[in-house]
Design a protein around this motif. Structure first.
Motif, PDB file in Angstrom:
ATOM      1  N   HIS A 194      -1.300 -14.104   5.203  1.00 24.12           N
ATOM      2  CA  HIS A 194      -2.017 -12.986   4.613  1.00 24.12           C
ATOM      3  C   HIS A 194      -1.952 -11.790   5.558  1.00 24.12           C
ATOM      4  O   HIS A 194      -1.735 -11.945   6.749  1.00 24.12           O
ATOM      5  N   VAL A 195      -2.114 -10.623   4.996  1.00 21.36           N
ATOM      6  CA  VAL A 195      -2.156  -9.415   5.802  1.00 21.36           C
ATOM      7  C   VAL A 195      -3.590  -9.272   6.328  1.00 21.36           C
ATOM      8  O   VAL A 195      -4.555  -9.588   5.634  1.00 21.36           O
ATOM      9  N   GLU A 196      -3.717  -8.860   7.565  1.00 30.08           N
ATOM     10  CA  GLU A 196      -5.045  -8.680   8.158  1.00 30.08           C
ATOM     11  C   GLU A 196      -5.736  -7.465   7.538  1.00 30.08           C
ATOM     12  O   GLU A 196      -5.094  -6.454   7.255  1.00 30.08           O
ATOM     13  N   ALA A 202      -5.108  -4.180   9.249  1.00 31.66           N
ATOM     14  CA  ALA A 202      -3.804  -3.547   8.988  1.00 31.66           C
ATOM     15  C   ALA A 202      -3.857  -2.696   7.724  1.00 31.66           C
ATOM     16  O   ALA A 202      -3.261  -1.622   7.656  1.00 31.66           O
ATOM     17  N   VAL A 203      -4.590  -3.164   6.713  1.00 34.34           N
ATOM     18  CA  VAL A 203      -4.736  -2.389   5.478  1.00 34.34           C
ATOM     19  C   VAL A 203      -5.538  -1.126   5.756  1.00 34.34           C
ATOM     20  O   VAL A 203      -5.154  -0.027   5.330  1.00 34.34           O
ATOM     21  N   LEU A 204      -6.645  -1.269   6.490  1.00 35.85           N
ATOM     22  CA  LEU A 204      -7.453  -0.102   6.832  1.00 35.85           C
ATOM     23  C   LEU A 204      -6.636   0.917   7.622  1.00 35.85           C
ATOM     24  O   LEU A 204      -6.694   2.124   7.354  1.00 35.85           O
ATOM     25  N   LYS A 205      -5.865   0.444   8.596  1.00 31.55           N
ATOM     26  CA  LYS A 205      -5.029   1.333   9.414  1.00 31.55           C
ATOM     27  C   LYS A 205      -4.003   2.057   8.542  1.00 31.55           C
ATOM     28  O   LYS A 205      -3.779   3.259   8.696  1.00 31.55           O
ATOM     29  N   ALA A 206      -3.363   1.336   7.624  1.00 35.96           N
ATOM     30  CA  ALA A 206      -2.369   1.945   6.740  1.00 35.96           C
ATOM     31  C   ALA A 206      -2.991   3.041   5.880  1.00 35.96           C
ATOM     32  O   ALA A 206      -2.344   4.033   5.548  1.00 35.96           O
ATOM     33  N   LEU A 207      -4.265   2.861   5.535  1.00 35.14           N
ATOM     34  CA  LEU A 207      -4.973   3.848   4.719  1.00 35.14           C
ATOM     35  C   LEU A 207      -5.572   4.978   5.549  1.00 35.14           C
ATOM     36  O   LEU A 207      -6.192   5.888   5.014  1.00 35.14           O
ATOM     37  N   GLY A 208      -5.388   4.896   6.872  1.00 32.07           N
ATOM     38  CA  GLY A 208      -5.921   5.936   7.748  1.00 32.07           C
ATOM     39  C   GLY A 208      -7.411   5.819   7.979  1.00 32.07           C
ATOM     40  O   GLY A 208      -8.066   6.792   8.335  1.00 32.07           O
ATOM     41  N   ILE A 209      -7.952   4.636   7.788  1.00 27.40           N
ATOM     42  CA  ILE A 209      -9.385   4.407   7.978  1.00 27.40           C
ATOM     43  C   ILE A 209      -9.588   3.818   9.366  1.00 27.40           C
ATOM     44  O   ILE A 209      -9.078   2.747   9.676  1.00 27.40           O
ATOM     45  N   VAL A 226       0.871  -1.170   0.000  1.00 26.88           N
ATOM     46  CA  VAL A 226       0.000   0.000   0.000  1.00 26.88           C
ATOM     47  C   VAL A 226       0.905   1.216   0.000  1.00 26.88           C
ATOM     48  O   VAL A 226       1.779   1.344   0.861  1.00 26.88           O
ATOM     49  N   VAL A 227       0.705   2.099  -0.983  1.00 29.70           N
ATOM     50  CA  VAL A 227       1.524   3.309  -1.079  1.00 29.70           C
ATOM     51  C   VAL A 227       0.630   4.538  -0.998  1.00 29.70           C
ATOM     52  O   VAL A 227      -0.557   4.495  -1.276  1.00 29.70           O
ATOM     53  N   SER A 228       1.243   5.649  -0.616  1.00 28.97           N
ATOM     54  CA  SER A 228       0.509   6.907  -0.512  1.00 28.97           C
ATOM     55  C   SER A 228       0.151   7.428  -1.894  1.00 28.97           C
ATOM     56  O   SER A 228       0.696   6.978  -2.902  1.00 28.97           O
ATOM     57  N   ALA A 229      -0.755   8.391  -1.927  1.00 26.80           N
ATOM     58  CA  ALA A 229      -1.112   9.034  -3.191  1.00 26.80           C
ATOM     59  C   ALA A 229       0.154   9.592  -3.821  1.00 26.80           C
ATOM     60  O   ALA A 229       0.978  10.209  -3.151  1.00 26.80           O
ATOM     61  N   GLU A 251       5.392   7.344  -0.592  1.00 25.06           N
ATOM     62  CA  GLU A 251       5.636   6.730   0.714  1.00 25.06           C
ATOM     63  C   GLU A 251       4.992   5.356   0.770  1.00 25.06           C
ATOM     64  O   GLU A 251       3.860   5.162   0.332  1.00 25.06           O
ATOM     65  N   THR A 252       5.709   4.382   1.313  1.00 27.40           N
ATOM     66  CA  THR A 252       5.156   3.050   1.519  1.00 27.40           C
ATOM     67  C   THR A 252       4.409   3.048   2.844  1.00 27.40           C
ATOM     68  O   THR A 252       4.995   3.335   3.889  1.00 27.40           O
ATOM     69  N   LEU A 253       3.126   2.748   2.794  1.00 26.60           N
ATOM     70  CA  LEU A 253       2.303   2.733   3.993  1.00 26.60           C
ATOM     71  C   LEU A 253       2.215   1.349   4.621  1.00 26.60           C
ATOM     72  O   LEU A 253       2.065   1.214   5.822  1.00 26.60           O
ATOM     73  N   LEU A 254       2.302   0.315   3.790  1.00 28.98           N
ATOM     74  CA  LEU A 254       2.244  -1.058   4.276  1.00 28.98           C
ATOM     75  C   LEU A 254       2.978  -1.957   3.298  1.00 28.98           C
ATOM     76  O   LEU A 254       2.797  -1.834   2.083  1.00 28.98           O
ATOM     77  N   HIS A 255       3.819  -2.830   3.829  1.00 26.33           N
ATOM     78  CA  HIS A 255       4.571  -3.776   3.016  1.00 26.33           C
ATOM     79  C   HIS A 255       4.466  -5.135   3.694  1.00 26.33           C
ATOM     80  O   HIS A 255       4.856  -5.298   4.842  1.00 26.33           O
ATOM     81  N   PHE A 256       3.892  -6.119   2.999  1.00 27.91           N
ATOM     82  CA  PHE A 256       3.719  -7.460   3.549  1.00 27.91           C
ATOM     83  C   PHE A 256       4.106  -8.485   2.501  1.00 27.91           C
ATOM     84  O   PHE A 256       3.653  -8.412   1.361  1.00 27.91           O
ATOM     85  N   LYS A 257       4.967  -9.428   2.872  1.00 28.18           N
ATOM     86  CA  LYS A 257       5.358 -10.519   1.973  1.00 28.18           C
ATOM     87  C   LYS A 257       4.941 -11.847   2.581  1.00 28.18           C
ATOM     88  O   LYS A 257       5.162 -12.085   3.761  1.00 28.18           O
TER      89      LYS A 257
END
Length: 101
Positions: free
Chosen positions: A68-70, A73-80, A48-51, A55-61
């Motif tokens: 899997h990423v929860e 965690a995706v919502l938090k990275a997006l500021g939701i 997940v990257v910023s507009a 900036e990298t907001l979330l990186h999961f491998k």
């Protein structure tokens, strides 16, 4: 992003281990089906990257097929600031004239 690739023999412990069995059971409970298309031996991830991509907001491998990423965690990275929907909130699939018969 460089991803891990399993071999024919190394994937079986990941798929049939506890984590893999739990993931398959949960998917079946939620009526989530997969397809056998693509390269099932290559692990993936989530980025997940910023507009503007500055900036990298979330990186999961993935290290294994069941990783899997929860959603939270995706919502938090997006500021939701909201809880991910529960499985019971999943809308029922509806078919209209566009669906194959």
């Amino acid at each position: 992003m460089k991803v891990k690739k399993h071999g024919y023999f190394s994937i079986w412990p990941s798929v049939f281990g506890k984590k893999g069995r739990d993931a398959m059971s949960r998917a079946k409970t939620l009526s989530i089906e997969g397809d056998m298309k693509g390269d099932g031996f290559t692990m993936g991830g989530t980025l997940v990257v910023s507009a503007g991509g500055k900036e990298t907001l979330l990186h999961f491998k993935q290290d294994g097929p069941a990783d899997h990423v929860e959603n939270g965690a995706v919502l938090k990275a997006l500021g939701i600031d909201a809880a991910p929907p529960a499985a019971a909130d999943k809308p029922e699939a509806a078919c209209d004239d566009a669906c194959p018969r």
